[in-house]
Design a protein around this motif. Structure first.
Motif, PDB file in Angstrom:
ATOM      1  N   MET A   1       0.843  -1.196   0.000  1.00  0.00           N
ATOM      2  CA  MET A   1       0.000   0.000   0.000  1.00  0.00           C
ATOM      3  C   MET A   1       0.876   1.244   0.000  1.00  0.00           C
ATOM      4  SD  MET A   1      -2.770   1.167   2.825  1.00  0.00           S
ATOM      5  CE  MET A   1      -1.629   2.142   3.780  1.00  0.00           C
ATOM      6  N   ALA A   2       0.595   2.144  -0.912  1.00  0.00           N
ATOM      7  CA  ALA A   2       1.377   3.377  -0.943  1.00  0.00           C
ATOM      8  C   ALA A   2       0.971   4.252   0.240  1.00  0.00           C
ATOM      9  CB  ALA A   2       1.132   4.120  -2.251  1.00  0.00           C
ATOM     10  N   PRO A   3       1.924   4.862   0.884  1.00  0.00           N
ATOM     11  CA  PRO A   3       1.583   5.730   2.018  1.00  0.00           C
ATOM     12  C   PRO A   3       0.841   6.963   1.525  1.00  0.00           C
ATOM     13  CG  PRO A   3       3.916   5.876   1.492  1.00  0.00           C
ATOM     14  CD  PRO A   3       3.348   4.837   0.600  1.00  0.00           C
ATOM     15  N   SER A   4       0.031   7.523   2.376  1.00  0.00           N
ATOM     16  CA  SER A   4      -0.767   8.659   1.932  1.00  0.00           C
ATOM     17  C   SER A   4       0.079   9.931   1.926  1.00  0.00           C
ATOM     18  CB  SER A   4      -1.961   8.834   2.860  1.00  0.00           C
ATOM     19  OG  SER A   4      -1.543   9.505   4.021  1.00  0.00           O
ATOM     20  N   LEU A   5      -0.262  10.821   1.043  1.00  0.00           N
ATOM     21  CA  LEU A   5       0.450  12.099   0.966  1.00  0.00           C
ATOM     22  C   LEU A   5      -0.445  13.229   1.440  1.00  0.00           C
ATOM     23  CD1 LEU A   5       2.556  12.204  -2.300  1.00  0.00           C
ATOM     24  CD2 LEU A   5       3.329  12.515   0.023  1.00  0.00           C
TER      25      LEU A   5
ATOM     26  N   MET B   1      11.527  -6.136   2.422  1.00  0.00           N
ATOM     27  CA  MET B   1      11.708  -4.887   3.178  1.00  0.00           C
ATOM     28  C   MET B   1      12.437  -3.855   2.315  1.00  0.00           C
ATOM     29  SD  MET B   1      10.532  -4.610   6.214  1.00  0.00           S
ATOM     30  CE  MET B   1      11.594  -3.497   7.122  1.00  0.00           C
ATOM     31  N   PRO B   2      12.022  -2.595   2.375  1.00  0.00           N
ATOM     32  CA  PRO B   2      12.663  -1.581   1.531  1.00  0.00           C
ATOM     33  C   PRO B   2      14.105  -1.296   1.970  1.00  0.00           C
ATOM     34  CG  PRO B   2      10.706  -0.736   2.631  1.00  0.00           C
ATOM     35  CD  PRO B   2      10.978  -2.066   3.203  1.00  0.00           C
ATOM     36  N   LEU B   3      14.479  -1.702   3.162  1.00  0.00           N
ATOM     37  CA  LEU B   3      15.837  -1.420   3.618  1.00  0.00           C
ATOM     38  C   LEU B   3      16.819  -2.507   3.183  1.00  0.00           C
ATOM     39  CD1 LEU B   3      15.188  -0.214   7.273  1.00  0.00           C
ATOM     40  CD2 LEU B   3      15.619   1.184   5.275  1.00  0.00           C
ATOM     41  N   ASP B   4      16.280  -3.540   2.483  1.00  0.00           N
ATOM     42  CA  ASP B   4      17.133  -4.686   2.167  1.00  0.00           C
ATOM     43  C   ASP B   4      18.269  -4.379   1.201  1.00  0.00           C
ATOM     44  OD1 ASP B   4      15.832  -6.247   3.876  1.00  0.00           O
ATOM     45  OD2 ASP B   4      14.762  -7.473   2.401  1.00  0.00           O
ATOM     46  N   ASN B   5      18.070  -3.399   0.290  1.00  0.00           N
ATOM     47  CA  ASN B   5      19.162  -3.114  -0.644  1.00  0.00           C
ATOM     48  C   ASN B   5      20.078  -1.988  -0.149  1.00  0.00           C
ATOM     49  OD1 ASN B   5      17.307  -1.177  -0.964  1.00  0.00           O
ATOM     50  ND2 ASN B   5      17.073  -1.369  -3.190  1.00  0.00           N
ATOM     51  N   ILE B   6      20.087  -1.819   1.179  1.00  0.00           N
ATOM     52  CA  ILE B   6      21.016  -0.847   1.777  1.00  0.00           C
ATOM     53  C   ILE B   6      22.101  -1.631   2.503  1.00  0.00           C
ATOM     54  CG2 ILE B   6      21.259   0.978   3.496  1.00  0.00           C
ATOM     55  CD1 ILE B   6      18.283   1.610   2.911  1.00  0.00           C
ATOM     56  N   LYS B   7      23.355  -1.347   2.183  1.00  0.00           N
ATOM     57  CA  LYS B   7      24.431  -2.145   2.790  1.00  0.00           C
ATOM     58  C   LYS B   7      24.704  -1.725   4.234  1.00  0.00           C
ATOM     59  CE  LYS B   7      26.943  -3.415  -1.388  1.00  0.00           C
ATOM     60  NZ  LYS B   7      27.592  -2.414  -2.262  1.00  0.00           N
ATOM     61  N   ASN B   8      24.822  -0.421   4.458  1.00  0.00           N
ATOM     62  CA  ASN B   8      25.160   0.057   5.803  1.00  0.00           C
ATOM     63  C   ASN B   8      24.260   1.214   6.209  1.00  0.00           C
ATOM     64  OD1 ASN B   8      27.731  -1.540   6.201  1.00  0.00           O
ATOM     65  ND2 ASN B   8      28.232  -0.393   4.346  1.00  0.00           N
ATOM     66  N   ILE B   9      23.825   1.175   7.458  1.00  0.00           N
ATOM     67  CA  ILE B   9      23.034   2.293   7.982  1.00  0.00           C
ATOM     68  C   ILE B   9      23.835   2.960   9.095  1.00  0.00           C
ATOM     69  CG2 ILE B   9      20.898   2.927   9.168  1.00  0.00           C
ATOM     70  CD1 ILE B   9      19.580   0.503   7.875  1.00  0.00           C
ATOM     71  N   VAL B  10      23.999   4.275   8.968  1.00  0.00           N
ATOM     72  CA  VAL B  10      24.744   5.032   9.974  1.00  0.00           C
ATOM     73  C   VAL B  10      23.828   6.109  10.546  1.00  0.00           C
ATOM     74  CG1 VAL B  10      26.720   6.553  10.390  1.00  0.00           C
ATOM     75  CG2 VAL B  10      26.945   4.644   8.794  1.00  0.00           C
ATOM     76  N   ALA B  65       5.008   6.339  -5.641  1.00  0.00           N
ATOM     77  CA  ALA B  65       5.050   5.253  -6.609  1.00  0.00           C
ATOM     78  C   ALA B  65       4.307   4.092  -5.978  1.00  0.00           C
ATOM     79  CB  ALA B  65       6.496   4.876  -6.895  1.00  0.00           C
ATOM     80  N   PRO B  66       3.925   3.108  -6.799  1.00  0.00           N
ATOM     81  CA  PRO B  66       3.277   1.948  -6.191  1.00  0.00           C
ATOM     82  C   PRO B  66       4.202   1.357  -5.126  1.00  0.00           C
ATOM     83  CG  PRO B  66       3.272   1.768  -8.587  1.00  0.00           C
ATOM     84  CD  PRO B  66       4.088   2.971  -8.242  1.00  0.00           C
ATOM     85  N   GLY B  67       3.726   1.268  -3.923  1.00  0.00           N
ATOM     86  CA  GLY B  67       4.528   0.627  -2.882  1.00  0.00           C
ATOM     87  C   GLY B  67       5.284   1.590  -2.002  1.00  0.00           C
ATOM     88  N   GLY B  68       5.297   2.874  -2.328  1.00  0.00           N
ATOM     89  CA  GLY B  68       6.001   3.778  -1.418  1.00  0.00           C
ATOM     90  C   GLY B  68       6.355   5.118  -2.002  1.00  0.00           C
ATOM     91  N   TRP B  69       7.244   5.822  -1.278  1.00  0.00           N
ATOM     92  CA  TRP B  69       7.707   7.142  -1.678  1.00  0.00           C
ATOM     93  C   TRP B  69       9.042   7.031  -2.383  1.00  0.00           C
ATOM     94  CZ3 TRP B  69       6.701   8.828   3.957  1.00  0.00           C
ATOM     95  CH2 TRP B  69       5.386   9.306   4.092  1.00  0.00           C
ATOM     96  N   ILE B  70       9.248   7.894  -3.406  1.00  0.00           N
ATOM     97  CA  ILE B  70      10.545   7.932  -4.071  1.00  0.00           C
ATOM     98  C   ILE B  70      11.341   9.081  -3.466  1.00  0.00           C
ATOM     99  CG2 ILE B  70      11.728   8.250  -6.279  1.00  0.00           C
ATOM    100  CD1 ILE B  70       9.227   7.122  -7.594  1.00  0.00           C
ATOM    101  N   PRO B  71      12.539   8.820  -2.941  1.00  0.00           N
ATOM    102  CA  PRO B  71      13.328   9.899  -2.348  1.00  0.00           C
ATOM    103  C   PRO B  71      13.718  10.953  -3.382  1.00  0.00           C
ATOM    104  CG  PRO B  71      14.589   7.849  -2.395  1.00  0.00           C
ATOM    105  CD  PRO B  71      13.206   7.516  -2.838  1.00  0.00           C
ATOM    106  N   VAL B  72      14.007  12.153  -2.922  1.00  0.00           N
ATOM    107  CA  VAL B  72      14.357  13.250  -3.825  1.00  0.00           C
ATOM    108  C   VAL B  72      15.841  13.147  -4.210  1.00  0.00           C
ATOM    109  CG1 VAL B  72      14.587  15.759  -3.990  1.00  0.00           C
ATOM    110  CG2 VAL B  72      12.614  14.752  -2.831  1.00  0.00           C
ATOM    111  N   PRO B  73      16.139  13.061  -5.510  1.00  0.00           N
ATOM    112  CA  PRO B  73      17.549  12.951  -5.901  1.00  0.00           C
ATOM    113  C   PRO B  73      18.269  14.301  -5.786  1.00  0.00           C
ATOM    114  CG  PRO B  73      16.139  12.926  -7.836  1.00  0.00           C
ATOM    115  CD  PRO B  73      15.222  13.013  -6.657  1.00  0.00           C
ATOM    116  N   VAL B  74      19.520  14.278  -5.294  1.00  0.00           N
ATOM    117  CA  VAL B  74      20.343  15.493  -5.246  1.00  0.00           C
ATOM    118  C   VAL B  74      21.229  15.534  -6.486  1.00  0.00           C
ATOM    119  CG1 VAL B  74      22.063  16.787  -3.917  1.00  0.00           C
ATOM    120  CG2 VAL B  74      20.310  15.474  -2.732  1.00  0.00           C
ATOM    121  N   LEU B 137      10.828   4.560   7.544  1.00  0.00           N
ATOM    122  CA  LEU B 137      11.750   3.431   7.476  1.00  0.00           C
ATOM    123  C   LEU B 137      11.216   2.295   6.616  1.00  0.00           C
ATOM    124  CD1 LEU B 137      12.983   3.374  11.146  1.00  0.00           C
ATOM    125  CD2 LEU B 137      14.332   3.901   9.136  1.00  0.00           C
ATOM    126  N   THR B 138       9.896   2.227   6.491  1.00  0.00           N
ATOM    127  CA  THR B 138       9.359   1.079   5.765  1.00  0.00           C
ATOM    128  C   THR B 138       8.827   1.430   4.383  1.00  0.00           C
ATOM    129  OG1 THR B 138       7.280   1.433   6.898  1.00  0.00           O
ATOM    130  CG2 THR B 138       8.735  -0.234   7.825  1.00  0.00           C
TER     131      THR B 138
END
Lengths: 339, 327
Positions: A1-5, B1-10, B65-74, B137-138
Motif C-alpha cells: 500500500m502506498a503511504p498517503s500524501l 523490506m525496503p531497507l534490504d538493498n542498503i548495505k550500511n546504515i549510519v 510510486a506503487p509501494g512507497g515514496w521515491i526519495p528526492v535525488p540530489v 523506514l518502511t
C-alpha cells in the motif's frame, strides 16, 4: 500500500490533558488521543482495540488544571522561551533573563527547565549537584540566590549522565507534576525554558498554563536561514496555540575577532536575519546579541555572564533585550541591575 | 523490506540541538559520494527538518510510486570534472582530482518534502511522530545504497525510540545484509553545556546496544577570515576528552567555516584568503581567476573547494575502513 500524501493532521490544541486511560494496544497513527474529547468515537477509532476503553474514559476538562492554576496563582508573570531550533541559545538566554530580573532585589524570579532529555539550566546556573527537597507542602525549588529559584528534571536524576529515554506521554506527566508539586511561593517572574521543536512539551506547557495565563513567548533565533526556517514554524505554533509573542531575539549575531577586531558574520544572515523575520511577521524585534566566547564559558562554569563582564558589548545588548522584554510585558519602569 | 538493498546504515546523533547534526550529516553524505559510494540521507527531525535546506532542494516534493515514496535525488552518479583547487602534497584526493572524480548518486528523504508550506508548524504528539518515523523506514523506495545516513532530532525521545525499535527489528531479520546497522556518529560542540547533554546520548547508545562509530567535535574554533587567527568560540577539546572517558573513537575536530555556512545558505562556491592551507591542501584563493560568489555547479562540486572537505575526507575514510572491517 502506498503511504498517503495527504496533509498531516494537526493535533487538537485545546484537548484537555489528563491521565490517559490504560490502553491494550499502541495508539494508531490517526488516533485523536486517548485523552481527547473524541476518544473512542472518532472515525479512526473504528476497529481499534482500545476503542471501548477510550470511549469509557471520563470526558471533559482535565481535573488537575484548577489545581495547577491554584498552585501558580502566586506567580505574577510567566514568560516562555521558545525556538523551533536547537542550540540557538534558549537556555543561555533564559538564564541571563532570570539573572537580569533577579538583579533587582525586589523581584523574586523562578526558572523552570522543561527540557527533559537535555536539561542545561542546572549546569548554567551552577547548581548541577543539587537535588530537590520534598516537604509536606510540595517540592522546594533549588535557590541559586536569595531571590532566584530553579527547577529542572536534572535534580531528580540519580546520575547526571543518565539518558532519559522517555516517550511523550511520560514527559507530559512530569511537566504536570512540576507545575502541581513545586512550591514556588510568591514569584514575580517565572521564566519557562523549553526544548527545541513543537511537540509534547510545548503542547503540555501551553495547555497547563492557559487558564493561569501566560504573558507571552520570547523567541530565540540565530541569524542564518536554516535556523529562521524552524523559528517560523514556532511562530506558526504560537499563533495556532494563541500564545502571545513578546518578540524575537537574534543570538550569535556577529563575532569580533579578538586578534584584529574584524567583525565576521559567522552565521550569515543571508535572508535578513531575525530583524527581517520580525518585520515580515509583524512581531517586535527585541535586539541582537553578539557572539562572545565568554558567554559560553560563563555558562560552562555556572556563573552569571552579566555580573562577570558588565562592560562587554554582549552584556549591554542583553540588558537592552531584557528591558524590551519587560516593556512588552507591561513591567515598564522596573529597575534591572545597575542602571 | 525496503531497507534490504542498503548495505550500511549510519545514525547521526546528539543529545544537544544545534551542534551541527544536519551539517555533519550533509558533509558525510557529500564526502561519501565524492569517494564513489551511493548514499541516501533520511531526515527524521519532524518538527524542524533542515536537510532539504542543506542540500538546496527545498522546493522539491516527494513523488509517490506503487509501494512507497521515491526519495528526492540530489545528483546522479557521474564523472565530475577535475577540481580547480590546486592540490599539492600528492594526497589521495590530489591524484583523483587530476583525472576527474567518479561520484556516487545521492538522494534524500525528509518531512520537509511532504509539507505543503515551509513555514507551517508540525505540531504532533508522540504517537503520530512514532508512526511517521516507522513509515519513513518502511515506505521509502531507496535505490541500492552503500550508505544510508539517518539525521535525527536532538534528545532521546519518541523519534529515537521508534527509530531504534524499527531498525533493530528489521536489521535482525534473515533477509537483511549482515551488520547492516553499522552504528552511530555522535556530534557535539566543545563546551561543557553541550558535552553534558551528549553524554546522555552516549549512555542512550550503550543502553540500546548501538555501536558508537565515533565522536565528531563540531564548531571547534573559528578562523578569522581577515587575519587567519583561530578563536575557540565555544572552547575546545571537550569532545576528545568525552570520547576517551566513554572509550569510543574520536573522529576529529571541525572548525566553524563561514564559507561553508555561505555555501549552504547561498550556494556560493567557497573562496579563501591567499595562503590558506588545510590538511596539506591549498584552498582556492580570492582573485585567483575564481569568480567571487559563483553559484555554478553541483553542491558536491562546490563542496570540494570548502576548507572542511579535506578534513571530512579523512574522517570518512576512517569511518568506511572501520565499517568494512566489521563486515
Amino acid at each position: 500500500m502506498a503511504p498517503s500524501l495527504e496533509e498531516p493532521t494537526q493535533v487538537d490544541l485545546d484537548a484537555p490533558l489528563k491521565r490517559a486511560p490504560k490502553l491494550v494496544a499502541p495508539e494508531p497513527e490517526h488516533c485523536p488521543g486517548p485523552e481527547s474529547q473524541q476518544a473512542g468515537t472518532a472515525d479512526s477509532c473504528a476497529g481499534c482495540p482500545n476503542q471501548k476503553i477510550c470511549a469509557a474514559a471520563p470526558k471533559g476538562p482535565d481535573p488537575d488544571i484548577p489545581l495547577i492554576t491554584a498552585r501558580l496563582s502566586s506567580i505574577h508573570h510567566k514568560i516562555l522561551v521558545l525556538s523551533g531550533k536547537g542550540g540557538v541559545g534558549k537556555s543561555t538566554f533564559s538564564t541571563m533573563l532570570s539573572h537580569a530580573f533577579a538583579a533587582n532585589p525586589d523581584l523574586v524570579v523562578g526558572l523552570m527547565d522543561t527540557d527533559i532529555c537535555g536539561p542545561s539550566i542546572p549546569k548554567m546556573m551552577g547548581v548541577e549537584e543539587e537535588t530537590i527537597h520534598v516537604s509536606g507542602e510540595g517540592w522546594e525549588p533549588v535557590w541559586v540566590q536569595e531571590n532566584l529559584g530553579v527547577m529542572s528534571v536534572q535534580f531528580m536524576l540519580p546520575g547526571r549522565d543518565d539518558a532519559v529515554i522517555w516517550r511523550g506521554a511520560k514527559k507530559n506527566g512530569l511537566i504536570k507534576k512540576f507545575l502541581m508539586e513545586v512550591r514556588w511561593g510568591d514569584v514575580d517572574v517565572l521564566v519557562v525554558d523549553t526544548p527545541p521543536g513543537t511537540s509534547d512539551e510545548h503542547l503540555s506547557v501551553n495547555s497547563f498554563l492557559k487558564t493561569s495565563g501566560v504573558d507571552g513567548a520570547v523567541l530565540v533565533s540565530t541569524p542564518q536561514e536554516v535556523s529562521l526556517l524552524d523559528v517560523r514554524k514556532e511562530i506558526d505554533f504560537c499563533r495556532k496555540a494563541k500564545i502571545p509573542i513578546l518578540g524575537i531575539v537574534e543570538n550569535m549575531s556577529g563575532f569580533v575577532c579578538p586578534g584584529c577586531k574584524h567583525e565576521s558574520q559567522i552565521f550569515r544572515a543571508s535572508t535578513g536575519g531575525a530583524r527581517r523575520l520580525a518585520e515580515d511577521e509583524k512581531i517586535p524585534f527585541l535586539g541582537a546579541v553578539p557572539l562572545d566566547p565568554r558567554i559560553g564559558m560563563a555558562c560552562d562554569f555556572g556563573e552569571s555572564f552579566l555580573d562577570a563582564y558588565p562592560d562587554s558589548p554582549a552584556c549591554k545588548a542583553i540588558t537592552g533585550v531584557v528591558r524590551r522584554v519587560a516593556e512588552e510585558m507591561g513591567m515598564k519602569g522596573i529597575v534591572l541591575g545597575k542602571e | 523490506m525496503p531497507l534490504d538493498n542498503i548495505k550500511n546504515i549510519v545514525l547521526v546523533l546528539s543529545g544537544k540541538g544545534g551542534v551541527g547534526k544536519s551539517s555533519v550529516t550533509t558533509q558525510l553524505a557529500l564526502t561519501l559520494s565524492l569517494q564513489g559510494h551511493s548514499v541516501g540521507v533520511l531526515d527524521i527531525d519532524l518538527t524542524g527538518p533542515s536537510i532539504p535546506r542543506f542540500f538546496a532542494i527545498e522546493e522539491e516534493k516527494v513523488r509517490q510510486a506503487p509501494g512507497g515514496w521515491i526519495p528526492v535525488p540530489v545528483h546522479d552518479g557521474q564523472m565530475l570534472a577535475p577540481s580547480r583547487s590546486p592540490s599539492t602534497n600528492g594526497n589521495a584526493n590530489g591524484d583523483a582530482a587530476a583525472s576527474g572524480t567518479q561520484i556516487g548518486p545521492l538522494s534524500c528523504m525528509s518531512l520537509g518534502f511532504i509539507l505543503p508550506n515551509r513555514n507551517d508548524a508540525v505540531i504532533w504528539r508522540g504517537p503520530k511522530k512514532t508512526a511517521m518515523v516507522r513509515q519513513f523506514l518502511t515506505d521509502v523506495l531507496w535505490p541500492p545504497l552503500d550508505y544510508l545516513l539517518i539525521d535525527t532530532p536532538p534528545g532521546t525521545s519518541d523519534e529515537h525510540i521508534s527509530l531504534l525499535e524499527t531498525l533493530l527489528k528489521s536489521t535482525s531479520t534473515p533477509g537483511a545484509p549482515p551488520n547492516q546497522l553499522a552504528g552511530a556518529v555522535v556530534v557535539t560542540t566543545p563546551q561543557a553545556v553541550s558535552i553534558s547533554d551528549v553524554k546522555k546520548e552516549l549512555n542512550f547508545c550503550k543502553k540500546t546496544g548501538i555501536r558508537v562509530l565515533g565522536v565528531i567535535e563540531n564548531m571547534a574554533g573559528f578562523v578569522c577570515p581577515n587575519c587567519s587567527e583561530c578563536t575557540n568560540v565555544f572552547s575546545k577539546g571537550g569532545g576528545e576528552v568525552m570520547a576517551r572517558e566513554f572509550e569510543v573513537g574520536f573522529l576529529g575536530s571541525v572548525a566553524v567555516d563561514p564559507m561553508f555556512v555561505r555555501l549552504v545558505e547561498e550556494g556560493e562556491r567557497p573562496l579563501y584568503p591567499k595562503g590558506t592551507v588545510v590538511e596539506g591542501k591549498t584552498m582556492v584563493e580570492r582573485g585567483d581567476g575564481a569568480v567571487e560568489g559563483s553559484k555554478e555547479g553541483f553542491l558536491v562540486d562546490k563542496y570540494r573547494d570548502c576548507s572542511l572537505a579535506p578534513l571530512f575526507d579523512g574522517i570518512v575514510r576512517r569511518l568506511v575502513e572501520d565499517i568494512r572491517s566489521r563486515d
